[in-house]
Scaffold this motif. Structure first.
Motif, mmCIF file in Angstrom:
data_model
loop_
_atom_site.group_PDB
_atom_site.id
_atom_site.type_symbol
_atom_site.label_atom_id
_atom_site.label_comp_id
_atom_site.label_asym_id
_atom_site.label_seq_id
_atom_site.Cartn_x
_atom_site.Cartn_y
_atom_site.Cartn_z
ATOM 1 N N ALA A 63 1.039 -1.222 -0.120
ATOM 2 C CA ALA A 63 0.267 -0.079 0.234
ATOM 3 C C ALA A 63 0.892 1.209 -0.028
ATOM 4 N N TYR A 64 1.963 1.152 0.704
ATOM 5 C CA TYR A 64 2.950 2.372 0.837
ATOM 6 C C TYR A 64 4.332 1.901 0.965
ATOM 7 N N PHE A 65 5.136 2.690 0.209
ATOM 8 C CA PHE A 65 6.645 2.366 0.011
ATOM 9 C C PHE A 65 7.333 3.273 0.577
ATOM 10 N N HIS A 66 8.461 3.252 1.309
ATOM 11 C CA HIS A 66 9.089 4.167 1.849
ATOM 12 C C HIS A 66 10.539 3.806 1.686
ATOM 13 N N LYS A 67 11.212 4.892 0.918
ATOM 14 C CA LYS A 67 12.857 4.593 0.732
ATOM 15 C C LYS A 67 13.652 4.115 2.007
ATOM 16 N N ILE A 68 14.722 3.565 1.568
ATOM 17 C CA ILE A 68 15.611 3.085 2.670
ATOM 18 C C ILE A 68 16.233 3.962 3.796
ATOM 19 N N ASP A 69 16.338 5.089 2.922
ATOM 20 C CA ASP A 69 17.457 6.144 3.518
ATOM 21 C C ASP A 69 16.528 7.324 4.008
ATOM 22 N N ASP A 70 15.011 7.091 4.172
ATOM 23 C CA ASP A 70 13.959 8.346 4.432
ATOM 24 C C ASP A 70 13.954 8.219 5.892
ATOM 25 N N LEU A 71 14.884 8.617 6.675
ATOM 26 C CA LEU A 71 14.618 8.382 8.184
ATOM 27 C C LEU A 71 13.469 9.369 8.738
ATOM 28 N N ALA A 72 12.756 10.164 7.850
ATOM 29 C CA ALA A 72 11.784 11.045 8.266
ATOM 30 C C ALA A 72 10.420 10.375 7.955
ATOM 31 N N ALA A 73 10.481 9.210 7.266
ATOM 32 C CA ALA A 73 9.024 8.870 6.916
ATOM 33 C C ALA A 73 8.223 8.286 8.247
ATOM 34 N N PRO A 74 6.808 8.192 8.195
ATOM 35 C CA PRO A 74 5.919 7.780 9.271
ATOM 36 C C PRO A 74 6.338 6.820 10.197
ATOM 37 N N VAL A 75 6.736 5.488 9.378
ATOM 38 C CA VAL A 75 7.149 4.485 10.298
ATOM 39 C C VAL A 75 8.448 4.839 10.985
ATOM 40 N N ALA A 76 9.066 5.989 10.877
ATOM 41 C CA ALA A 76 10.253 6.113 11.785
ATOM 42 C C ALA A 76 9.948 6.584 13.097
ATOM 43 N N SER A 77 8.640 6.844 13.350
ATOM 44 C CA SER A 77 8.083 7.613 14.550
ATOM 45 C C SER A 77 7.276 6.700 15.230
ATOM 46 N N GLY A 78 7.341 6.545 16.851
ATOM 47 C CA GLY A 78 6.495 5.759 17.523
ATOM 48 C C GLY A 78 5.124 6.239 17.741
ATOM 49 N N SER A 79 4.949 7.534 17.346
ATOM 50 C CA SER A 79 3.462 8.058 17.235
ATOM 51 C C SER A 79 2.778 7.389 16.280
ATOM 52 N N PHE A 80 3.319 7.009 14.945
ATOM 53 C CA PHE A 80 2.592 6.439 13.942
ATOM 54 C C PHE A 80 2.274 4.990 14.291
ATOM 55 N N LYS A 81 1.036 4.814 14.589
ATOM 56 C CA LYS A 81 0.361 3.645 15.136
ATOM 57 C C LYS A 81 0.672 2.428 14.005
ATOM 58 N N THR A 82 1.105 0.996 14.499
ATOM 59 C CA THR A 82 1.065 -0.172 13.449
ATOM 60 C C THR A 82 0.798 -1.319 14.528
#
Ligand SMILES: Cc1cc2nc3c(=O)[nH]c(=O)nc-3n(C[C@H](O)[C@H](O)[C@H](O)COP(=O)(O)O)c2cc1C
Length: 188
Positions: A63-82
């Protein structure tokens, strides 16, 4: 999270057996689960080498793709729930980085976040033979509740094809996150 019932982060690294990662992404697509995919540089290389699948084809399975060096992606934060993260395959390099608390790329960081937030982290490790370093890294993480699921499917289901073996493995991996599939027959 939109209309999807679950949100899972999927990391693909440069261990052999990238076909498991491909099959897992396809299974999650069928289950209508929101996937956030991150592929390491060697994950991309090995997936092309072993499965002849290009990065753009992998991207289209998530559904979503994040670049390996994108340390500002949503999944880099605990506030983004998974609901958790699966790294499939998980190389010994990535295993070591996670065990050492490093965030050198987005897969490491998302795994670090998953652990610190007390969410489920599943590592489908692949290497043989295993050195003391590999085993100690696995033990350290297992003691924290990380699920170490070596890429070693059982044969008691009488698999006939490589596809059967892959389904057994992917089914067992998804079991770790409480995701039920009909990918293999359960022992009764
Ligand atoms: C064809 C191929 C197969 C590989 N298989 C494995 C493997 O099974 N397990 C492993 O830990 N590393 C394996 N490697 C080495 C990793 O790709 C390498 O350690 C890399 O640094 C991993 O980076 P990553 O963790 O960022 O993906 C393989 C490399 C290649 C080229």
């Amino acid at each position: 999270m939109g209309s999807k019932t679950m949100r899972i982060v999927v990391g693909v690294t440069g261990g052999s057996c990238s076909l498991y990662g491909v099959a897992l992404l396809k299974a999650l697509e069928q289950l209508d689960i929101e996937t956030h995919l991150i592929v390491s540089k060697m994950g991309e290389y090995v997936t092309k080498h072993e499965c002849d699948i290009e990065i753009n084809d992998l991207k289209s399975m998530a559904a979503y793709f994040h670049k390996i060096d994108d340390l500002a992606a949503p999944v880099a934060s605990g506030s983004f729930k998974t609901d958790g993260m699966i790294i499939i395959p998980c190389s010994m390099n990535t295993l070591g980085a996670i065990a050492g608390g490093l965030s050198l790329n987005l897969i490491h960081r998302a795994a670090d976040v998953t652990i610190k937030e007390g969410r489920k982290l599943v590592l489908v490790t692949r290497e043989t033979p295993l050195s003391v370093i590999h085993l100690e890294n696995m033990l350290k993480l297992a003691r924290m509740g990380v699920r170490i699921v070596p890429a070693s499917p059982g044969f008691y289901h009488h698999p006939q094809t490589i596809g059967d073996l892959v389904n057994i493995m992917v089914g067992r991996v998804l079991d770790q996150l409480g995701i039920d599939t009909n990918l293999f027959k359960r022992w009764k």
